[in-house]
Design a protein around this motif. Structure first.
Motif, PDB file in Angstrom:
ATOM      1  N   ASP A  37       0.834  -1.198   0.000  1.00 38.81           N
ATOM      2  CA  ASP A  37       0.000   0.000   0.000  1.00 38.81           C
ATOM      3  C   ASP A  37       0.865   1.242   0.000  1.00 38.81           C
ATOM      4  OD1 ASP A  37      -2.067  -1.676   0.061  1.00 38.81           O
ATOM      5  OD2 ASP A  37      -2.956  -0.963   1.934  1.00 38.81           O
ATOM      6  N   GLU A  47       2.915  10.739  -9.220  1.00 38.38           N
ATOM      7  CA  GLU A  47       1.990  10.960 -10.328  1.00 38.38           C
ATOM      8  C   GLU A  47       1.355  12.359 -10.244  1.00 38.38           C
ATOM      9  OE1 GLU A  47       1.558   8.524 -12.695  1.00 38.38           O
ATOM     10  OE2 GLU A  47       0.496  10.085 -13.805  1.00 38.38           O
ATOM     11  N   ARG A  72      -2.976   8.970   3.888  1.00 37.92           N
ATOM     12  CA  ARG A  72      -3.112   7.519   3.707  1.00 37.92           C
ATOM     13  C   ARG A  72      -1.764   6.824   3.874  1.00 37.92           C
ATOM     14  NH1 ARG A  72      -6.175   7.667  -1.936  1.00 37.92           N
ATOM     15  NH2 ARG A  72      -7.799   9.137  -1.359  1.00 37.92           N
TER      16      ARG A  72
ATOM     17  N   VAL B 199      -8.998  -4.554   1.862  1.00 36.57           N
ATOM     18  CA  VAL B 199      -8.986  -4.065   0.495  1.00 36.57           C
ATOM     19  C   VAL B 199      -7.714  -3.244   0.338  1.00 36.57           C
ATOM     20  CG1 VAL B 199     -10.142  -2.623  -1.186  1.00 36.57           C
ATOM     21  CG2 VAL B 199     -11.481  -4.056   0.330  1.00 36.57           C
ATOM     22  N   ASP B 200      -6.715  -3.792  -0.350  1.00 37.64           N
ATOM     23  CA  ASP B 200      -5.445  -3.083  -0.526  1.00 37.64           C
ATOM     24  C   ASP B 200      -5.610  -1.932  -1.491  1.00 37.64           C
ATOM     25  OD1 ASP B 200      -3.351  -5.203   0.576  1.00 37.64           O
ATOM     26  OD2 ASP B 200      -4.892  -6.252  -0.546  1.00 37.64           O
ATOM     27  N   ALA B 201      -4.665  -1.013  -1.445  1.00 36.91           N
ATOM     28  CA  ALA B 201      -4.636   0.050  -2.448  1.00 36.91           C
ATOM     29  C   ALA B 201      -4.436  -0.560  -3.831  1.00 36.91           C
ATOM     30  CB  ALA B 201      -3.508   1.035  -2.127  1.00 36.91           C
ATOM     31  N   ALA B 202      -3.637  -1.631  -3.875  1.00 37.86           N
ATOM     32  CA  ALA B 202      -3.389  -2.278  -5.164  1.00 37.86           C
ATOM     33  C   ALA B 202      -4.662  -2.922  -5.696  1.00 37.86           C
ATOM     34  CB  ALA B 202      -2.294  -3.325  -5.016  1.00 37.86           C
ATOM     35  N   GLU B 266     -10.708   3.716  -6.973  1.00 38.66           N
ATOM     36  CA  GLU B 266      -9.310   3.882  -7.337  1.00 38.66           C
ATOM     37  C   GLU B 266      -8.813   5.293  -7.044  1.00 38.66           C
ATOM     38  OE1 GLU B 266      -8.511   3.553 -11.462  1.00 38.66           O
ATOM     39  OE2 GLU B 266      -6.367   3.279 -11.160  1.00 38.66           O
ATOM     40  N   LYS B 267      -9.654   6.261  -7.392  1.00 41.49           N
ATOM     41  CA  LYS B 267      -9.170   7.637  -7.281  1.00 41.49           C
ATOM     42  C   LYS B 267      -9.333   8.197  -5.884  1.00 41.49           C
ATOM     43  CE  LYS B 267      -9.372   9.334 -11.913  1.00 41.49           C
ATOM     44  NZ  LYS B 267      -9.629  10.572 -12.630  1.00 41.49           N
ATOM     45  N   ARG B 268     -10.367   7.739  -5.190  1.00 37.64           N
ATOM     46  CA  ARG B 268     -10.697   8.397  -3.944  1.00 37.64           C
ATOM     47  C   ARG B 268     -10.732   7.464  -2.738  1.00 37.64           C
ATOM     48  NH1 ARG B 268      -9.767  12.663  -3.107  1.00 37.64           N
ATOM     49  NH2 ARG B 268     -11.480  12.954  -1.652  1.00 37.64           N
ATOM     50  N   GLY B 269     -10.564   6.187  -2.961  1.00 32.42           N
ATOM     51  CA  GLY B 269     -10.557   5.256  -1.840  1.00 32.42           C
ATOM     52  C   GLY B 269     -11.916   5.070  -1.195  1.00 32.42           C
ATOM     53  N   ARG B 642      -1.455   5.534 -16.216  1.00 34.12           N
ATOM     54  CA  ARG B 642      -1.070   6.316 -15.057  1.00 34.12           C
ATOM     55  C   ARG B 642      -1.678   5.734 -13.790  1.00 34.12           C
ATOM     56  NH1 ARG B 642      -3.316  11.619 -14.986  1.00 34.12           N
ATOM     57  NH2 ARG B 642      -5.182  10.443 -15.491  1.00 34.12           N
ATOM     58  N   LEU B 643      -1.037   6.041 -12.677  1.00 34.31           N
ATOM     59  CA  LEU B 643      -1.717   5.813 -11.410  1.00 34.31           C
ATOM     60  C   LEU B 643      -2.743   6.908 -11.343  1.00 34.31           C
ATOM     61  CD1 LEU B 643       1.479   5.395  -9.397  1.00 34.31           C
ATOM     62  CD2 LEU B 643      -0.326   3.716  -9.461  1.00 34.31           C
ATOM     63  N   ARG B 644      -3.913   6.578 -10.894  1.00 38.62           N
ATOM     64  CA  ARG B 644      -4.938   7.603 -11.007  1.00 38.62           C
ATOM     65  C   ARG B 644      -5.299   8.167  -9.640  1.00 38.62           C
ATOM     66  NH1 ARG B 644      -8.258   6.767 -15.438  1.00 38.62           N
ATOM     67  NH2 ARG B 644     -10.015   6.630 -14.047  1.00 38.62           N
ATOM     68  N   VAL B 645      -5.204   9.455  -9.583  1.00 39.64           N
ATOM     69  CA  VAL B 645      -5.504  10.137  -8.342  1.00 39.64           C
ATOM     70  C   VAL B 645      -6.583  11.160  -8.644  1.00 39.64           C
ATOM     71  CG1 VAL B 645      -4.536  11.403  -6.428  1.00 39.64           C
ATOM     72  CG2 VAL B 645      -3.044  10.003  -7.860  1.00 39.64           C
ATOM     73  N   GLY B 646      -7.637  11.172  -7.868  1.00 38.55           N
ATOM     74  CA  GLY B 646      -8.656  12.195  -8.055  1.00 38.55           C
ATOM     75  C   GLY B 646      -8.352  13.362  -7.143  1.00 38.55           C
TER      76      GLY B 646
END
Lengths: 385, 663
Positions: A37, A47, A72, B199-202, B266-269, B642-646
């Motif tokens: 994580d 990113e 996080r 639930v992992d980030a991955a 994915e973007k916001r967890g 890309r890794l996606r970040v919101g």
């Protein structure tokens, strides 16, 4: 043999897929999911910087995103430290036990399970039978349908081979494929020219394909045949039949009489012609004297074919009963007994079939060859012992 | 020998799948890395083995080996080579083999490309994939073995069902199956998360691309099936709400919802638990679809498998997997950590609305599909639930969804400003209104529903375009920088826009065909002409043509527009000789890429005349072009690595407009 070598190779590969990873050393870096994580969150931070550089997000938004991700990340780090490595010495013994069990499973279950299941479902003795190879094999010993398929294939490639069609047509006829036979004769006539035999046989095929009705097309064929050979009996027979079917009574009677005039006596067709005449109400000397035909007469068979399935079963049953009674009272040949057995098999009367087999064995006990024949048939019918 | 090797490979794959079901999961639960390490190579090996089995069966079809029962029943030596290959999956046993092949392919893909998935997650995921594989391989070996032999071998086969001898239907099942089965991997990820209790980030990162891949193929598969029904069944319909169609449509709807909730996760967890449930539901619906089609409980144009033993077996698989996974969810989901918070009016909120509507729509379709079956089981009464039911339930649910669609991408993450977004959409609303008025003016007031439909489609399409254009910020940065920004937009932005625009295009096609199509059914004799729309069709007569395994009665039509010959159409009535089965081959001519003249032949008369059905279908191809556009959007989004970040909207101004939005 090659087959089992191939099986062994596959089995060994399958077992290795389980055994090789098991054999590798189990002491890698501590497997802590929270570390993963943390990695993902770090990559996300990078990113955000890249997105900012490309101008995809505003500096304020980037800052807000960084704050969130950092939160996080800290949480994940904390979790990772808490879980740490907890596998002690006690866990190691359990791990070794698990390892041995799985290794044993892979070594035993993979080959034994696969081979046992294969022997239950598979057909190791059956070779592949690609159609092309089957059709190219030497002709002798091949079944009729295979030979026909081979000729068909040849004709599909060389549709101009008239002799091929000429050879194939009567074979179709014998196999009961009257429609195909008619088409094959038509091709032969087109390629090799018209002759009385081909025209007649084509007409006959058309009649059979039409359930005994002489169609206009068939009639034209017979007429061509008669034109080529005025005295031919067969086409004239069918032409007379056509007249009968069309209810042209006087012409039909004349045609049958003309045909019978050529009869030397004893021919099968002459018998049939007399029967047709009798149906038209014309008595001839021979019909009056003709003995009753043994077995079901032509009319009876025709009647049977028009009957409903249940009625037909009934008729067969009554004939079977008659045969059975005759064999019980007067005895009979091996052929008679076998006929009865086959009939009972068709009717599905298994109990009675078994009883008849026993009676046949008793009745024929003086003739070892006949007993063997009955036994053989009994086995074929699934009642062998 | 090849056939027997294929058979053995299939059995070996089953044995391995049994091991795969136990060993890696055990390892993941006990933290034993050696046991977990077994999963990837075994997944690869199973793919190899099922691949060998599939290749062996295909080879048997290619060389017409009639010592294999399956080949006898579904092939014929005179069949064109293409259909010999596609015949492999044109039947129950072969299509199951393809199903399992795709299943293990996905397992192998995860094994090969999942390097940065945490080991426990990967092992548990592949283990769950192993359960599904084992269940289906057992089903095959026990009731539907494609490798059973016939001795003596017949010399000729029974031929493939003629209705399936078609390019469209040849590629429809593989596409559909990649879609169906693709959701299995998302399901396995979800079950693995439940087993591991986290639930992992991955996990969040991996679910979206797999969902996207499956969704893309499912979209293409459904579109292909719809186009096939359109041209092959001969009455010009493209969607029948047939249970088999619904069987693929339900996973699509649930999958679409999953796709959107996966973005939030994915973007916001956020929405983690909900996404897990959706993943389970989506694959459950795929299994249900497989059950409906493969068990023969339906009697419709598609159902060609009937065998109660098989039906019961699949029903068992269905009950175990759906019941088991839902029970596991009920037990473990409360232990999962809930993620981020958000205001009701926000991107997240819009996606929740999307999920809500899509899920209810799925439920509506599910009821419409299963109700007749239940009623038949309970009361022996056979009813069919047709388009009226779906138009009344499904239709109204789609309207708010489509109305809300352009708002979503404009809203900021975490907290949005509905009024500000509304201002940015003024131009779009104007265009939609214009489209509505123009349609009403051209077609008259009695087609007011059509005008509304066109307006809605325009709203969706222009909304998608507006979102992309606003991201380029032409007004602030000028034309050349704007274009550069447009090209530099991430793939996922384009994916969103194309996905939404595709829906609008499909809607436009549907509205145009239902409101403006022209239809004629008549008897025509050679030399006669018939008018439809702006076109005139002159019938030249029928001719007989012989194909490899069929005979065609081909009708020839010359199509004129304004006295000038513009095209020809050759519809045919085809008779497949081996099965004595007729099919219709419609004559379809496309004008201007979008509209089609469609003619199909019915009864042929002795005097050379024929009964024909004739249609003019305006904009009909948009229905499928829209699906292609959606799928292309998915491709672009998939290549966005890309890794996606919101990035959330900063909370500096204390949520001015949010909170009392108009949802």
């Amino acid at each position: 043999m090659t087959l089992w070598i191939a099986f062994s190779i596959l089995t060994v590969l399958a077992a290795l897929a389980v055994l090789v990873p098991l054999a590798r050393s189990g002491r890698d870096e501590a497997a802590v999911a929270a570390l993963h994580d943390a990695e993902v969150y770090k990559a996300q931070l990078a990113e955000v910087d890249r997105d900012l550089d490309r101008g995809l997000i505003s500096p304020e938004a980037a800052q807000a995103a960084r704050t969130e991700i950092a939160r996080r990340l800290i949480a994940a780090d904390r979790e990772a430290r808490q879980t740490g490595s907890q596998t002690g010495e006690a866990g190691k013994a359990a791990a070794v036990a698990r390892l041995r069990l799985v290794q044993g499973l892979a070594l035993a279950l993979v080959p034994l399970g696969a081979v046992a299941a294969y022997l239950a479902f598979g057909s190791p003795d059956m070779p592949d039978q690609p159609l092309a190879a089957r059709l190219e094999m030497p002709a002798d010993g091949r079944s009729l349908p295979e030979l026909v398929a081979r000729v068909e294939r040849h004709l599909a490639d060389n549709p101009g081979d008239g002799r091929g069609w000429d050879v194939l047509a009567p074979v179709y006829m014998r196999m009961g494929r009257a429609e195909d036979a008619a088409a094959a004769y038509a091709a032969a006539i087109r390629l090799l020219g018209s002759d009385p035999r081909r025209e007649t046989d084509r007409g006959e095929a058309l009649v059979v394909a039409n359930n005994g009705i002489v169609s206009a097309e068939a009639r034209a064929a017979f007429e061509r045949a008669v034109k080529l050979e005025a005295g031919a009996v067969k086409p004239r027979f069918f032409l007379a039949l056509a007249l009968t079917q069309e209810d042209r009574r006087d012409e039909a009677v004349a045609a049958w009489r003309a045909l019978l005039a050529d009869a030397r006596g004893g021919e099968a067709w002459a018998e049939a012609a007399r029967l047709e005449l009798a149906k038209l109400g014309v008595e001839t000397a021979e019909t009056a004297a003709a003995p009753a035909a043994p077995g079901p007469s032509r009319e009876q068979i025709e009647a049977a074919s028009e009957m409903a399935e249940s009625d037909r079963q009934e008729m067969i049953r009554s004939m079977v009963d008659g045969l059975d009674r005759r064999l019980a009272e007067d005895g009979g040949s091996m052929e008679d007994w076998m006929r009865l057995m086959r009939a009972l098999d068709v009717l599905g009367e298994r109990d009675r079939l078994r009883e008849v087999i026993a009676r046949a064995g008793e009745a024929l006990k003086d003739d070892p060859a006949a007993v063997a024949g009955v036994r053989q048939l009994a086995r074929e019918l699934g009642e062998g012992s | 020998m090849i056939i027997e090797i294929g058979h053995f490979a299939l059995i070996l794959a089953f044995v391995l799948s049994a091991l795969q079901s136990v060993v890696p999961v055990w390892g993941a639960v006990t933290g034993d890395r050696r046991l977990m390490a077994v999963a990837p190579p075994v997944a690869g090996m199973m793919f190899l083995l099922v691949g060998i089995a599939f290749a062996a069966l295909t080879q048997a079809y290619m060389v017409s080996d009639f010592s294999v029962v399956n080949v006898v029943e579904n092939s014929h030596s005179a069949k064109p080579d293409l259909y010999k290959i596609t015949g492999v999956w044109g039947n129950h046993e072969g299509s199951l083999l393809l199903w399992v092949l795709i299943l293990v392919l996905f397992g192998a893909l995860v094994a090969a490309f999942g390097r940065n998935i945490p080991m426990e997650l990967k092992a548990a995921t592949l283990g769950v994939q192993g359960w599904v594989t084992a269940a289906f391989l057992l089903f095959m070996l026990a009731t539907s073995n494609p490798f059973l032999r016939a001795s003596p071998a017949p010399i000729e086969g029974n031929d493939l069902n003629p209705i399936l001898q078609d390019v469209g239907l040849a590629i429809h099942p593989p596409l559909l199956y990649v879609g169906y089965v693709g959701f299995s991997i998302v399901f396995s990820f979800a079950i693995a998360a439940l087993i591991l209790g986290r639930v992992d980030a991955a996990w969040a990162r991996w679910v979206r691309p797999w969902t996207l891949l499956a969704w893309m193929f499912l979209t293409l598969g459904i579109a292909m099936g719809s186009y096939w029904a359109y041209y092959e069944l001969g009455w010009g319909g493209y969607w029948f709400w047939d249970p088999v169609e619904n069987a693929s449509f339900m996973p699509w709807l649930a999958g679409t919802a999953l796709l959107h909730s996966a973005i939030v996760m994915e973007k916001r967890g956020a929405l983690k638990v909900w996404t897990v449930l959706l993943a389970i539901l989506t694959f459950s619906l795929s299994l249900l679809g497989t059950f409906l089609v493969r068990s023969g409980v339906l009697t419709s144009v598609h159902a060609f498998a009937t065998d109660p033993a098989r039906g019961t077996f699949i029903l068992g698989i269905l009950v175990v997997f759906i019941g088991g996974s839902l029970a596991l969810y009920a037990w473990r989901a409360p232990m999962l950590k809930q993620g981020g918070l958000f205001a009701p009016v926000s991107r997240e909120g819009a996606l929740v609305l999307n999920n809500l509507l899509l899920t209810v729509a799925t439920a509506a379709v599910l009821i419409g599909t299963l109700y007749p079956l239940l009623l038949e089981v309970l009361t022996d009464e056979k009813i069919s639930v047709g388009p009226p039911f779906f138009n009344l339930t499904f239709g109204p649910l789609m309207i708010p969804l489509l109305l809300a669609m352009p708002f979503g991408p404009f809203l900021a993450w975490k907290r949005g400003d509905l009024a500000a977004v509304g201002q940015r959409l003024y131009a779009v609303a104007g265009l939609a209104l214009l489209a509505m008025l123009v349609t009403a003016w051209m077609e008259g007031a009695e087609k007011i529903l059509a005008a509304l439909g066109v307006g809605l489609a325009a709203w969706v399409i222009c909304g998608a375009a507006a979102e992309i254009l606003s991201r380029a910020r032409f007004r602030d940065v000028g034309l050349s920088t704007g274009l550069a920004r447009l090209a530099g937009l991430p793939g996922s932005a384009w994916g969103t826009a194309l996905g939404h625009a595709g829906i609008g295009l499909t809607l436009l096609g549907i509205v145009a065909v239902s409101a403006f199509q022209e239809e004629k059914v008549l008897t025509i004799r050679p030399g006669e002409s018939v008018e439809i729309s702006h076109y005139s069709l002159a019938f030249a007569g029928l001719a007989r043509r012989t194909g490899p395994n069929y005979v065609d009665d081909v009708g020839h039509f010359d199509i004129y527009r304004g006295g000038v010959k513009v095209a020809v159409a050759d519809p045919a009535k085809r008779l497949y000789t081996a099965r004595r089965m007729p099919t219709t081959e419609a004559g379809i001519v496309t004008f201007g890429l979008l509209s089609q003249v469609y003619v199909s032949i019915g009864e042929v008369h002795a005097d050379g005349g024929a009964d024909i059905r004739l249609y003019y279908k305006p904009l009909v191809t948009l229905i499928w072009i829209g699906c292609l556009v959606m799928s292309f959007g998915a491709v672009l989004s998939l290549f966005d690595r890309r890794l996606r970040v919101g990035a959330p909207k900063p909370a500096a101004r204390k949520m001015v407009a949010a909170g009392q939005g108009a949802e």
